[in-house]
Design a protein around this motif. Structure first.
Motif, PDB file in Angstrom:
ATOM      1  N   ARG A 286      36.646 160.594  41.992  1.00 24.47           N
ATOM      2  CA  ARG A 286      38.055 160.712  41.596  1.00 24.47           C
ATOM      3  C   ARG A 286      38.314 160.168  40.201  1.00 24.47           C
ATOM      4  O   ARG A 286      39.074 160.724  39.428  1.00 24.47           O
ATOM      5  CB  ARG A 286      38.933 159.988  42.610  1.00 24.47           C
ATOM      6  CG  ARG A 286      39.402 160.968  43.659  1.00 24.47           C
ATOM      7  CD  ARG A 286      40.398 160.341  44.598  1.00 24.47           C
ATOM      8  NE  ARG A 286      40.043 160.737  45.947  1.00 24.47           N
ATOM      9  CZ  ARG A 286      39.893 159.901  46.960  1.00 24.47           C
ATOM     10  NH1 ARG A 286      40.078 158.628  46.793  1.00 24.47           N
ATOM     11  NH2 ARG A 286      39.570 160.350  48.145  1.00 24.47           N
TER      12      ARG A 286
ATOM     13  N   PRO B 130      33.358 164.485  45.223  1.00 23.34           N
ATOM     14  CA  PRO B 130      33.921 164.368  43.892  1.00 23.34           C
ATOM     15  C   PRO B 130      34.273 162.927  43.557  1.00 23.34           C
ATOM     16  O   PRO B 130      34.777 162.202  44.416  1.00 23.34           O
ATOM     17  CB  PRO B 130      35.180 165.259  43.947  1.00 23.34           C
ATOM     18  CG  PRO B 130      35.377 165.640  45.353  1.00 23.34           C
ATOM     19  CD  PRO B 130      34.198 165.228  46.160  1.00 23.34           C
TER      20      PRO B 130
ATOM     21  N   LYS C 275      37.124 162.625  37.632  1.00 22.47           N
ATOM     22  CA  LYS C 275      38.045 163.752  37.586  1.00 22.47           C
ATOM     23  C   LYS C 275      39.307 163.380  36.807  1.00 22.47           C
ATOM     24  O   LYS C 275      39.785 164.139  35.963  1.00 22.47           O
ATOM     25  CB  LYS C 275      38.416 164.141  39.026  1.00 22.47           C
ATOM     26  CG  LYS C 275      38.241 165.621  39.259  1.00 22.47           C
ATOM     27  CD  LYS C 275      38.486 165.967  40.703  1.00 22.47           C
ATOM     28  CE  LYS C 275      38.296 167.471  40.883  1.00 22.47           C
ATOM     29  NZ  LYS C 275      38.341 167.849  42.277  1.00 22.47           N
TER      30      LYS C 275
END
Lengths: 473, 261
Positions: free
Chosen positions: A403, A401, A406
């Motif tokens: 960051r 992922p 996100k």
């Protein structure tokens, strides 16, 4: 290439971004490649028009590959049994290292003095030439384009047109330097130089190495497609013939080739048929006057089974390596073949390379796409290429992922779910849009360097909507 | 799952068994059919997933005939009558820059080969033992080399020949391809190494499509095909230099088809 594998984790992405920047600005290179492809588009369209229904023919080609790939568990052993019954020997290689070792052992056993090789992208994938040369074996690439790239010390630029980026003047200079021939500006004369140079090498070679385009399960034959005749010579004159193929090249029926061979030619090079389409079923038979005494086939996995294990992207194993998706790709045509840093360039390379060499290092290729879908539109076996690039992006986001991404989405959710905050944000944005370029955020600055921002509207959408509502009353 | 396979593999499994195990494991999840625009499966029924019913070969019988019979009307036309096939063939060969020469009988064919040998000043012509080929060599004013003669095959001798004369298995109108094989065309090298390739064939060897030629080859071979079958579509060519077409890359620069009858 091998050395690069050991470099820092982000080297592939950094190299891509750097090379892309250089190539995009090189308009001479871009124009040259576009011009070289111009003739391809004309002849491809002329040949496609000869099909009574190209779209339905694509269905047939796609189905032939789909039914073979999805029954590989059954067809691969069937192919091998038939190939061995014809007198050929099969060797299995789990990965590139094992394939190199098998071929080196075969070459050693054959006491090879000279090796001639015809075009084989799978051998590029396993870096075979470097391994042979390291062990002291001379190997000559006989395909004209590959020969030129070998002399230049470069990998292929395009997996079907290996030296499409090279100008004739450069080739003339190259031949002058290595073969001592006088300069010439004529593609015909340059081709004849290579022809004359190569003829004795075919006669002298004791090992011939080829690839394979299709493995026909029901008859145990391998099919090789080429234009120059170099693969024919490579499989005719040396005493030992070694062929290297990925396991996914199996088709069930000989009849399947009646669809796949002409479509490969039309999609790949704008031809009705490639000049030589040859089926080999083992070494020379009793009663035949020539041909090799031994025929070996090396079947390579090298992460193909990892693609097979992903039902969503399994159809990327249908690929017949025609290269049509490269020729239409706006990214390929702008950044060029070398920027990818992969064996298989262009859209299909961007799909399969993360599987072959790791998603964490190669996910950036999934973003090297405008998602225009031109690749999927031209694919003769209907691989859903541009959606697979999206699948790779999704898979990468799951495993590694980002960051910041996100964080950005979380902020957006907070803002978008509060109308007053959204309106306030919009108001600030409308007034500061012009200043964005000057903000000291490196990513933003890079992105805006080549993009013109639109002028911000004076009123928000909601203000305009209210205004329009009043006017219509 | 891959980890499990590799754990087993570490226990001394052969590469063959490891790869086949990986394949079987991978295929446990079925893949969806591609989105076809138009497919007309034989018998009108939907084609089931290859793994329907547990057996991996279930429901696939209908696919066996797909390319030859179902796809035939979608592919380029090869002609339905001998006349239309000949017309399509002639057109294709012209576009491919191959030469076609029609003669009434073998003696006229021999005259044609003789005139070629004279005008081009050939020194040595290679051939193989075949009822259509041997009569053409009767009067040639130069040396000949038979590749399948009593002596062992000599690749250097063949390399020095100006032309190679062969028979063929079939001629495909649809694509202008000539099917040669190691059984009927004098092995592998004769049709590729000399600078000029002359093919002699009779009119009844013309077939409509690639599918027809492959089908016939399979039946003729009856389980034991020649070690090489090759569709030759025009003289050897390359476009590797700036995508500009050049004839005679490594194989023959000229392809001459003599049609008898």
């Amino acid at each position: 290439m091998i050395a690069q594998d050991a470099q820092s984790p982000q080297w592939a992405k950094k190299k891509f971004l750097h090379d892309a920047k250089v190539h995009v600005q090189d308009t001479g290179h871009r124009t040259f490649v576009q011009k070289a492809l111009g003739g391809y588009f004309l002849s491809r369209d002329a040949q496609k028009a000869r099909y009574r229904d190209w779209e339905q023919a694509r269905d047939a080609a796609s189905l032939a590959k789909w039914s073979a790939v999805n029954r590989l568990d059954e067809l691969l052993p069937l192919f091998v049994a038939n190939f061995e019954a014809n007198g050929g020997q099969v060797h299995w290689a789990r990965d590139a290292e094992e394939a190199r070792r098998i071929i080196l052992d075969l070459v050693r056993e054959a006491k090879a003095k000279a090796i001639i090789k015809s075009k084989c992208m799978t051998s590029e994938e396993i870096h075979l030439n470097a391994a042979l040369e390291k062990d002291g074996y001379g190997v000559i690439e006989s395909d004209l384009g590959e020969f030129i790239q070998q002399l230049r010390g470069e990998p292929p630029y395009h997996f079907v047109f290996p030296c499409m980026h090279v100008r004739r003047e450069e080739i003339s200079e190259l031949f002058g330097k290595f073969l001592g021939t006088p300069p010439t500006n004529s593609p015909e004369e340059l081709t004849m130089i290579a022809r004359r140079h190569m003829r004795q090498l075919y006669v002298d070679a004791d090992v011939g190495i080829t690839g394979a385009n299709f493995l026909v399960a029901e008859t145990g034959q391998i099919s090789i497609t080429e234009n120059e005749g170099n693969a024919r010579l490579t499989a005719a004159l040396p005493r030992v013939h070694i062929s290297l193929s990925g396991i996914e090249k199996v088709v069930e029926h000989l009849d399947d080739l009646a669809v796949l061979l002409p479509m490969l030619a039309t999609a790949g090079a704008g031809q009705q048929m490639t000049c030589y389409n040859t089926l080999y079923s083992g070494p020379r038979r009793d009663g035949e006057c020539d041909g090799p005494d031994e025929m070996h086939l090396v079947l390579l996995d090298n992460s193909r089974t990892a693609i097979l294990a992903d039902p969503e992207q399994r159809d990327s194993l249908h690929c017949i390596r025609c290269g049509a998706c490269l020729n239409v790709c706006p990214i390929f045509k702008n950044v060029g073949g070398f920027t990818y840093g992969t064996t298989y360039q262009g859209p299909i390379g961007s799909v399969i390379t993360p599987h072959l060499r790791g998603l964490s290092d190669w996910n950036h290729l999934s973003a090297a796409s405008s998602l225009c879908g031109a690749c999927s539109d031209v694919c003769p076996v209907r691989i859903d290429i541009h959606h697979h690039l999206l699948h790779n992006r999704r898979n990468a986001a799951r495993t590694v992922p980002n960051r910041w991404e996100k964080f950005g989405h979380q902020i957006f959710v907070i803002v978008a779910s509060r109308p007053w905050l959204f309106a306030a944000g919009g108001a600030i944005f409308r007034h500061t849009l012009g200043m964005l370029k000057r903000l000291p955020v490196p990513l933003l600055r890079d992105w805006l360097a080549t993009r013109a921002l639109p002028a911000a509207p004076r009123k928000s959408f909601r203000q305009q909507w209210r205004q329009a509502g009043k006017d219509s009353l | 799952m891959k980890a499990a396979v590799d754990t087993i593999a570490a226990g001394g499994m052969s590469a063959r068994d490891t790869i086949l195990l990986r394949v079987r494991e991978a295929l446990r999840l079925p893949a969806p059919m591609p989105h076809f625009k138009s497919l007309v499966p034989s018998g009108g029924s939907d084609i089931p997933s290859p793994h329907a019913g547990g057996s991996s070969s279930a429901g696939h019988a209908g696919l066996a005939i797909l390319p030859l019979d179902v796809a035939r009307p979608w592919l380029p036309d090869g002609g339905d009558t001998p006349e239309s096939q000949l017309a399509i063939l002639a057109n294709n060969l012209e576009k491919l820059r191959a030469q076609m020469h029609r003669v009434a009988d073998l003696s006229a064919a021999a005259d044609f080969v003789l005139s070629l040998a004279r005008t081009r000043d050939w020194h040595r012509v290679a051939y193989h033992g075949h009822a259509l080929v041997e009569p053409l060599l009767a009067g040639v004013p130069c040396a000949t080399y038979r590749v399948d003669g009593a002596d062992a095959f000599d690749k250097s001798a063949l390399e020095h020949c100006d032309a190679g004369i062969t028979a063929c298995d079939a001629i495909v109108a649809q694509t202008g391809s000539i099917l040669v094989s190691s059984a009927t065309s004098g092995g592998r090298a004769l049709s590729i190494l000399p600078h000029v390739h002359i093919v002699v064939a009779t009119l009844d060897q013309i077939v409509s499509t690639l599918g027809d030629a492959l089908h016939a080859a399979k039946h003729r071979g009856a389980g034991r095909m020649p070690s090489m079958l090759s569709f030759i579509t025009g003289p050897s060519r390359t476009g590797d230099i700036e995508r500009i077409l050049v004839l005679g890359a490594h194989g023959p620069k000229e392809l001459i088809l003599i049609l008898v009858g």
